[in-house]
Design a protein around this motif. Structure first.
Motif, short mmCIF file in Angstrom:
data_model
loop_
_atom_site.label_atom_id
_atom_site.label_comp_id
_atom_site.label_asym_id
_atom_site.label_seq_id
_atom_site.Cartn_x
_atom_site.Cartn_y
_atom_site.Cartn_z
N ALA A 158 47.17 39.14 47.88
CA ALA A 158 45.93 40.13 47.38
C ALA A 158 45.18 39.62 46.20
N LEU A 159 43.91 39.84 46.44
CA LEU A 159 43.00 39.62 45.21
C LEU A 159 43.15 40.54 44.16
N PRO A 160 43.13 40.08 43.20
CA PRO A 160 42.97 41.16 41.97
C PRO A 160 41.86 42.24 42.34
N THR A 161 42.32 43.46 41.64
CA THR A 161 41.43 44.60 42.05
C THR A 161 41.26 45.26 40.52
N GLU A 162 41.99 45.15 39.57
CA GLU A 162 41.51 45.89 38.30
C GLU A 162 40.59 44.95 37.74
N PRO A 163 39.22 45.41 37.27
CA PRO A 163 38.36 44.97 36.52
C PRO A 163 38.54 44.70 35.13
N PRO A 164 38.66 43.43 34.62
CA PRO A 164 39.16 42.98 33.32
C PRO A 164 38.26 43.57 32.38
N ALA A 193 35.49 42.54 40.81
CA ALA A 193 37.01 42.29 40.04
C ALA A 193 37.86 41.32 41.05
N ASN A 194 37.71 41.39 42.15
CA ASN A 194 38.38 40.32 43.01
C ASN A 194 37.95 38.73 42.68
N LEU A 195 36.93 38.51 41.87
CA LEU A 195 36.65 37.20 41.63
C LEU A 195 37.28 36.60 40.32
N GLN A 196 38.12 37.49 39.62
CA GLN A 196 38.52 37.10 38.12
C GLN A 196 39.35 35.82 38.04
N ASN A 197 40.02 35.50 39.01
CA ASN A 197 40.70 34.35 39.15
C ASN A 197 39.79 32.96 39.45
N GLU A 198 38.48 33.27 39.78
CA GLU A 198 37.59 32.18 39.89
C GLU A 198 36.42 31.71 38.91
N VAL A 199 36.23 32.94 37.95
CA VAL A 199 35.44 32.87 36.99
C VAL A 199 35.72 31.74 36.01
N GLY A 200 34.78 31.12 35.35
CA GLY A 200 34.99 30.14 34.46
C GLY A 200 33.66 29.53 33.91
N LEU A 201 33.81 28.72 32.56
CA LEU A 201 32.47 28.05 32.11
C LEU A 201 33.31 26.61 31.83
N PRO A 202 32.52 25.64 31.83
CA PRO A 202 33.09 24.40 31.62
C PRO A 202 33.26 23.83 30.16
N THR A 203 34.09 24.57 29.44
CA THR A 203 34.23 24.13 28.08
C THR A 203 35.49 24.72 27.32
N ALA A 204 36.29 23.60 26.86
CA ALA A 204 37.66 24.10 26.45
C ALA A 204 37.52 24.86 24.90
N LEU A 205 36.29 24.88 24.53
CA LEU A 205 35.81 25.36 23.27
C LEU A 205 34.81 26.73 23.34
N PRO A 206 35.11 27.69 24.22
CA PRO A 206 34.03 28.59 24.39
C PRO A 206 33.86 29.34 23.30
N THR A 207 32.61 29.59 23.09
CA THR A 207 31.97 30.65 21.80
C THR A 207 32.74 32.05 22.09
#
Length: 265
Positions: free
Chosen positions: A50-56, A95-109
């Motif tokens: 199941a995809l996550p359903t609770e919005p972070p 909320a289903n998308l939370q395991n897919e979101v990202g930005l391509p940096t190891a040092l996010p602001t």
């Protein structure tokens, strides 16, 4: 299937040629088949997780962006859209998308960290409106809408993301045509092009290990050096996009190796 066929052939041979061995092989073969079945069931159940359903962002303290309009566009096109294209499954909520979101940096602001946790909110801190429709020919349409500066939905200042996906063709074969957000940064002395990884079939990662190390384990593949040049040379319609990104990257007057994002509607 190969393992089952091999076991069956071995047992059949033993039954004809070596009855004593056959008596010992049968229990072992049955145990092996049970183990294989259990492993297959485990693998299949993983596909149906199941995809996550609770919005972070539900209990997140709302913060203000310096430029809410630009932040909204970046959230929609740089975070939400790549996740919708990459998940290769129909989703019911953001909320289903939370395991897919990202930005391509190891040092996010701090702003990036907040945006990744609050990607369901627009630049003004309001919930994004999410609509999904599925037609009879299996076309999935998503519309993600910000009410804009005035906070009123469905008027001229709304910021809107529309994503249309054909579940039969786009998810299986159209990944290279469905990448709509590119990021460019610098690795050592060379430009590095980051592309959101694809969760569907027929995808060959270029350098997943390097992508993970440069982005802190985020969901990105990376093209760098010769592979970037090859993509520009062989990528057909993507050549102009890569050239545009390289021009923006090299034209940075501050000389601080910026992270450049180009999003295409």
């Amino acid at each position: 299937a190969v393992a089952v066929f091999g076991l069956a052939a071995l047992v059949s041979w033993a039954r004809r040629q070596a009855p004593a061995l056959y008596g010992r092989l049968c229990p072992a073969a049955m145990a092996a088949l049970l183990v294989l079945g259990a492993l297959r069931c485990t693998e299949s159940s993983g596909e149906d997780d199941a995809l996550p359903t609770e919005p972070p962002w539900a209990d997140l303290e709302r913060q203000a962006y310096a430029d809410p309009q630009a932040a909204t566009s970046a959230i929609l096109h740089g975070i939400v859209a790549p996740a919708l294209y990459s998940i290769a499954r129909t989703v019911d909520t953001l909320a289903n998308l939370q395991n897919e979101v990202g930005l391509p940096t190891a040092l996010p602001t701090p702003g990036m960290q907040y945006a990744l946790a609050a990607y369901g909110l627009d630049g003004w801190g309001r919930e994004l409106d999410f609509e999904r429709t599925i037609t009879e020919d299996r076309l999935v349409s998503y519309v993600v809408r910000s009410a804009g500066a005035d906070g009123v939905l469905s008027n001229a200042d709304d910021v809107v993301l529309s994503v249309d996906l054909d579940q039969e063709s786009d998810w299986a074969f159209g990944w290279d045509q469905r990448i709509l957000t590119f990021y460019l940064s610098r690795h050592d002395t060379e430009p590095a092009l980051f592309i959101h990884r694809w969760a569907g079939e027929l995808f060959e990662y270029n350098d997943q290990d390097l992508g993970s190390s440069l982005t802190g384990g985020g969901p990105f593949d990376v093209l760098i050096g010769d592979t970037l040049e090859a993509a520009a040379r062989d990528g057909g319609g993507s050549t102009a996009l890569i050239d545009e990104m390289l021009a923006a990257f090299e034209g940075d007057e501050d000389g601080h190796a910026p992270l450049v994002m180009l999003a295409f509607e």
